[in-house]
Design a protein around this motif. Sequence first.
Motif, PDB file in Angstrom:
ATOM      1  N   THR A  86       0.799  -1.123   0.006  1.00 24.02           N
ATOM      2  CA  THR A  86       0.141   0.080  -0.049  1.00 24.02           C
ATOM      3  C   THR A  86       0.754   1.244  -0.033  1.00 24.02           C
ATOM      4  O   THR A  86       0.410   2.498  -0.267  1.00 24.02           O
ATOM      5  CB  THR A  86      -1.009   0.395   1.202  1.00 24.02           C
ATOM      6  N   LYS A  87       2.205   1.305   0.494  1.00 20.99           N
ATOM      7  CA  LYS A  87       2.965   2.312   0.623  1.00 20.99           C
ATOM      8  C   LYS A  87       2.371   3.511   1.718  1.00 20.99           C
ATOM      9  O   LYS A  87       2.796   4.609   1.561  1.00 20.99           O
ATOM     10  CB  LYS A  87       3.341   3.009  -0.468  1.00 20.99           C
ATOM     11  N   MET A  88       1.504   3.079   2.304  1.00 24.90           N
ATOM     12  CA  MET A  88       0.666   4.317   3.280  1.00 24.90           C
ATOM     13  C   MET A  88       1.248   3.554   4.872  1.00 24.90           C
ATOM     14  O   MET A  88       1.330   2.279   5.158  1.00 24.90           O
ATOM     15  CB  MET A  88      -0.752   3.869   3.562  1.00 24.90           C
ATOM     16  N   PRO A  89       2.051   4.694   5.521  1.00 23.33           N
ATOM     17  CA  PRO A  89       2.469   4.304   6.697  1.00 23.33           C
ATOM     18  C   PRO A  89       1.712   3.546   7.707  1.00 23.33           C
ATOM     19  O   PRO A  89       0.408   4.314   7.674  1.00 23.33           O
ATOM     20  CB  PRO A  89       3.101   5.748   7.257  1.00 23.33           C
ATOM     21  N   ILE A  90       2.095   2.879   8.608  1.00 28.35           N
ATOM     22  CA  ILE A  90       1.349   2.377   9.629  1.00 28.35           C
ATOM     23  C   ILE A  90       2.069   2.008  10.742  1.00 28.35           C
ATOM     24  O   ILE A  90       3.377   1.990  10.940  1.00 28.35           O
ATOM     25  CB  ILE A  90       1.147   0.633   9.075  1.00 28.35           C
ATOM     26  N   HIS A  91       1.250   2.386  12.044  1.00 24.71           N
ATOM     27  CA  HIS A  91       1.875   2.152  13.412  1.00 24.71           C
ATOM     28  C   HIS A  91       0.990   1.273  14.139  1.00 24.71           C
ATOM     29  O   HIS A  91      -0.268   1.505  14.082  1.00 24.71           O
ATOM     30  CB  HIS A  91       2.469   3.362  13.938  1.00 24.71           C
ATOM     31  N   VAL A  92       1.433   0.490  15.167  1.00 23.15           N
ATOM     32  CA  VAL A  92       0.683  -0.359  15.871  1.00 23.15           C
ATOM     33  C   VAL A  92       1.118  -0.063  17.260  1.00 23.15           C
ATOM     34  O   VAL A  92       2.158  -0.302  17.724  1.00 23.15           O
ATOM     35  CB  VAL A  92       0.799  -2.027  15.615  1.00 23.15           C
ATOM     36  N   VAL A  93       0.186  -0.082  18.468  1.00 24.37           N
ATOM     37  CA  VAL A  93       0.641   0.016  19.863  1.00 24.37           C
ATOM     38  C   VAL A  93      -0.249  -0.688  20.537  1.00 24.37           C
ATOM     39  O   VAL A  93      -1.445  -1.076  20.262  1.00 24.37           O
ATOM     40  CB  VAL A  93       0.452   1.732  20.288  1.00 24.37           C
ATOM     41  N   PRO A 142      -3.728  12.935   8.619  1.00 25.69           N
ATOM     42  CA  PRO A 142      -5.041  12.140   8.913  1.00 25.69           C
ATOM     43  C   PRO A 142      -4.478  10.729   8.595  1.00 25.69           C
ATOM     44  O   PRO A 142      -3.508  10.272   8.023  1.00 25.69           O
ATOM     45  CB  PRO A 142      -5.996  12.646   7.713  1.00 25.69           C
ATOM     46  N   GLN A 143      -5.294   9.955   9.533  1.00 27.22           N
ATOM     47  CA  GLN A 143      -5.050   8.519   9.358  1.00 27.22           C
ATOM     48  C   GLN A 143      -6.318   7.779   9.691  1.00 27.22           C
ATOM     49  O   GLN A 143      -7.291   8.286  10.289  1.00 27.22           O
ATOM     50  CB  GLN A 143      -4.053   8.066  10.352  1.00 27.22           C
ATOM     51  N   ALA A 144      -6.295   6.440   9.416  1.00 27.03           N
ATOM     52  CA  ALA A 144      -7.533   5.553   9.639  1.00 27.03           C
ATOM     53  C   ALA A 144      -7.053   4.722  10.784  1.00 27.03           C
ATOM     54  O   ALA A 144      -6.147   4.286  10.607  1.00 27.03           O
ATOM     55  CB  ALA A 144      -7.834   4.680   8.393  1.00 27.03           C
ATOM     56  N   SER A 145      -7.915   4.932  11.935  1.00 33.54           N
ATOM     57  CA  SER A 145      -7.478   4.311  13.091  1.00 33.54           C
ATOM     58  C   SER A 145      -8.741   3.342  13.652  1.00 33.54           C
ATOM     59  O   SER A 145      -9.747   3.592  13.240  1.00 33.54           O
ATOM     60  CB  SER A 145      -7.207   5.662  14.349  1.00 33.54           C
ATOM     61  N   ALA A 146      -8.063   2.370  14.402  1.00 35.50           N
ATOM     62  CA  ALA A 146      -9.224   1.421  15.059  1.00 35.50           C
ATOM     63  C   ALA A 146      -8.569   0.805  16.293  1.00 35.50           C
ATOM     64  O   ALA A 146      -7.388   0.641  16.406  1.00 35.50           O
ATOM     65  CB  ALA A 146      -9.823   0.587  13.892  1.00 35.50           C
ATOM     66  N   ALA A 147      -9.422   0.184  17.083  1.00 31.25           N
ATOM     67  CA  ALA A 147      -8.914  -0.534  18.113  1.00 31.25           C
ATOM     68  C   ALA A 147      -8.643  -1.970  17.668  1.00 31.25           C
ATOM     69  O   ALA A 147      -9.585  -2.351  16.876  1.00 31.25           O
ATOM     70  CB  ALA A 147     -10.009  -0.273  19.396  1.00 31.25           C
ATOM     71  N   HIS A 184     -12.572  -6.781  24.064  1.00 30.18           N
ATOM     72  CA  HIS A 184     -11.608  -6.096  24.843  1.00 30.18           C
ATOM     73  C   HIS A 184     -10.613  -5.332  24.079  1.00 30.18           C
ATOM     74  O   HIS A 184      -9.906  -6.175  23.210  1.00 30.18           O
ATOM     75  CB  HIS A 184     -10.978  -6.760  25.972  1.00 30.18           C
ATOM     76  N   ILE A 185     -10.212  -4.052  24.245  1.00 31.01           N
ATOM     77  CA  ILE A 185      -9.290  -3.496  23.362  1.00 31.01           C
ATOM     78  C   ILE A 185      -8.015  -4.045  23.855  1.00 31.01           C
ATOM     79  O   ILE A 185      -7.533  -3.787  25.033  1.00 31.01           O
ATOM     80  CB  ILE A 185      -9.557  -2.014  23.581  1.00 31.01           C
ATOM     81  N   ALA A 186      -7.093  -4.445  22.913  1.00 34.39           N
ATOM     82  CA  ALA A 186      -5.877  -4.897  23.192  1.00 34.39           C
ATOM     83  C   ALA A 186      -4.671  -4.074  22.644  1.00 34.39           C
ATOM     84  O   ALA A 186      -3.500  -4.190  22.929  1.00 34.39           O
ATOM     85  CB  ALA A 186      -5.642  -6.418  22.600  1.00 34.39           C
ATOM     86  N   GLY A 187      -5.218  -3.214  21.623  1.00 34.03           N
ATOM     87  CA  GLY A 187      -4.203  -2.277  21.059  1.00 34.03           C
ATOM     88  C   GLY A 187      -4.987  -1.444  20.057  1.00 34.03           C
ATOM     89  O   GLY A 187      -6.204  -1.334  20.106  1.00 34.03           O
ATOM     90  N   LEU A 188      -4.163  -0.413  19.514  1.00 31.00           N
ATOM     91  CA  LEU A 188      -4.513   0.385  18.591  1.00 31.00           C
ATOM     92  C   LEU A 188      -4.017   0.324  17.130  1.00 31.00           C
ATOM     93  O   LEU A 188      -2.285   0.100  17.309  1.00 31.00           O
ATOM     94  CB  LEU A 188      -4.505   1.679  19.065  1.00 31.00           C
ATOM     95  N   CYS A 189      -4.542   0.519  16.165  1.00 32.44           N
ATOM     96  CA  CYS A 189      -3.601   0.384  14.847  1.00 32.44           C
ATOM     97  C   CYS A 189      -4.026   1.605  13.890  1.00 32.44           C
ATOM     98  O   CYS A 189      -5.167   1.876  13.933  1.00 32.44           O
ATOM     99  CB  CYS A 189      -4.054  -0.794  13.989  1.00 32.44           C
ATOM    100  N   ALA A 190      -3.209   2.048  13.228  1.00 29.83           N
ATOM    101  CA  ALA A 190      -3.541   3.259  12.344  1.00 29.83           C
ATOM    102  C   ALA A 190      -2.765   3.202  10.976  1.00 29.83           C
ATOM    103  O   ALA A 190      -1.579   2.771  11.179  1.00 29.83           O
ATOM    104  CB  ALA A 190      -3.029   4.615  13.148  1.00 29.83           C
ATOM    105  N   THR A 191      -3.345   3.385  10.077  1.00 29.78           N
ATOM    106  CA  THR A 191      -2.992   3.443   8.664  1.00 29.78           C
ATOM    107  C   THR A 191      -3.129   5.075   8.052  1.00 29.78           C
ATOM    108  O   THR A 191      -4.014   5.590   8.012  1.00 29.78           O
ATOM    109  CB  THR A 191      -3.836   2.789   7.795  1.00 29.78           C
ATOM    110  N   THR A 192      -1.980   5.692   7.748  1.00 28.92           N
ATOM    111  CA  THR A 192      -1.702   7.010   7.294  1.00 28.92           C
ATOM    112  C   THR A 192      -2.077   7.315   5.870  1.00 28.92           C
ATOM    113  O   THR A 192      -1.582   6.463   5.151  1.00 28.92           O
ATOM    114  CB  THR A 192      -0.275   7.567   7.717  1.00 28.92           C
ATOM    115  N   ALA A 240      -7.813   3.599   2.985  1.00 33.67           N
ATOM    116  CA  ALA A 240      -7.030   3.463   4.172  1.00 33.67           C
ATOM    117  C   ALA A 240      -7.971   2.919   5.288  1.00 33.67           C
ATOM    118  O   ALA A 240      -7.435   1.943   6.059  1.00 33.67           O
ATOM    119  CB  ALA A 240      -6.618   4.938   4.500  1.00 33.67           C
ATOM    120  N   LEU A 241      -9.271   3.547   5.114  1.00 34.88           N
ATOM    121  CA  LEU A 241     -10.146   2.651   6.199  1.00 34.88           C
ATOM    122  C   LEU A 241     -10.354   1.036   5.918  1.00 34.88           C
ATOM    123  O   LEU A 241     -10.434   0.377   6.969  1.00 34.88           O
ATOM    124  CB  LEU A 241     -11.559   3.304   6.209  1.00 34.88           C
ATOM    125  N   GLU A 242     -10.304   0.493   4.636  1.00 34.37           N
ATOM    126  CA  GLU A 242     -10.587  -0.661   4.525  1.00 34.37           C
ATOM    127  C   GLU A 242      -9.280  -1.457   4.799  1.00 34.37           C
ATOM    128  O   GLU A 242      -9.290  -2.478   5.343  1.00 34.37           O
ATOM    129  CB  GLU A 242     -10.903  -0.730   2.896  1.00 34.37           C
TER     130      GLU A 242
END
Length: 429
Positions: free
Chosen positions: A35-42, A106-111, A117-125, A135-137
């Motif tokens: 995708t070449k869209m930056p991603i980070h996971v916490v 801006p980024q698409a983010s979700a739990a 139960h929420i175990a982390g967060l993920c975002a695609t820029t 990005a949402l999909e």
Amino acid sequence: MLQKIDVGTCYRIVFEALALGDGVQSIVDALFDYTKMPIHVVDNSFKVLAASFDRTTGSPHLDEMIVRKIVPLDVVIGDYCRLGYLELLEKHQKSIVVDWGVIEVPQASAAIRINGHIAGLCATTFSNQEQALEALEVNDILCKALAIEFDRHQRGEVLPADPIHQVLTREIFCDLIPEQIQKGSSDLINSSLLQPGYQMAVITSIVPNNTMVQYVQKAIADVFPGTFYLNTGEYLYLFMDNFPEGDSAKNRNKTVGQLMEKYQCFCGLSGVFDDLAKRSNFRLRAQKALEIGHAIHPDKNLYFFDDYYLEIVASYAAEGLGEAGYTLPELEKLLEIDRKKGTDYYLTLKTHLVLGNNMNLTAAKMHIHRNTLVYRLAKIEEIIEVDINDLEVVRRLKAAMTLRYVAETMHHHEISSCPQHQDFWARLP
């Protein structure tokens, strides 16, 4: 020009990486490469578990986050808490667009949720608004895979051989899974991963016996390895794709029927369909075919929706209208006389209407002389005061009789007693 991202390709990339078992970072890297869209996971303590980016955003926050492996406190307080993004993510099951200072774009983010139960967060820029929907999909797909990876890691279990099949199963039956119903389910199913036509089946055992249903589940998995199934204990729900036509379809149904006989189970089958969005509707068709079919033919094991279409539709009408809504005074007169005098006026009329008002066929079916039938029908017309050869009258009487037949059949089925003449109305001789 922006790269066009294919959702089906994202599915394959993510779950192939998941199957390798090399961890969160490898999954994120595989998706980023496409995708070449930056991603980070916490995780839920805001520790950075993975990040993939090409440094085109020039964000000092992102660089610091990658180096320190944690989201800076000022970002946590400022963006996640003070601006209410964490609360938003808790409320939404699918990704939402936010503008976190973490990466200043801006980024698409979700739990990432495990058992609700929420175990982390993920975002695609994304850097261009044209990529927002993609990005949402993409982020939703990634969250599904990461939920499996998190759960596998916590349990210390080996990942199932086919994670794509596992996730598709969750999506196909999302409205039957309690935690998804409560939290609000998302629909990420992608038709490129499945082959039309589709068919739904619902199976239950001859007695409430989950063990028997489990045997059937294993047997079907052996015979049809690509089948998707959900076992709720009371029912085994099946979704089959790439359903064959012609003799192949008949052979497949025959095999299912043989399994039902072997394990003393019953199966309702929907028709074949091509629109995945209608799978819940066709599952309901299979369920009703099982319910109505078993009530009418308890000696059978396999019930097709098309074979019981009239009875299924009538069951909804009978339930909605209630007995007072579908009964007709003229038919009630016949039934009352039959009860008091032991006559067969109602059955005679029903038989005559079912057989298209054919005198010879009716007489043969009732095992009476034709002259006796003529007399009896004349008496019926006298009692109900209508012309039973009038097409509009015939239509009304047959509809009322159908509703009564289905209502009585279901009632007697519930109390484990078969009504007299039960099978006749459903099947012509």
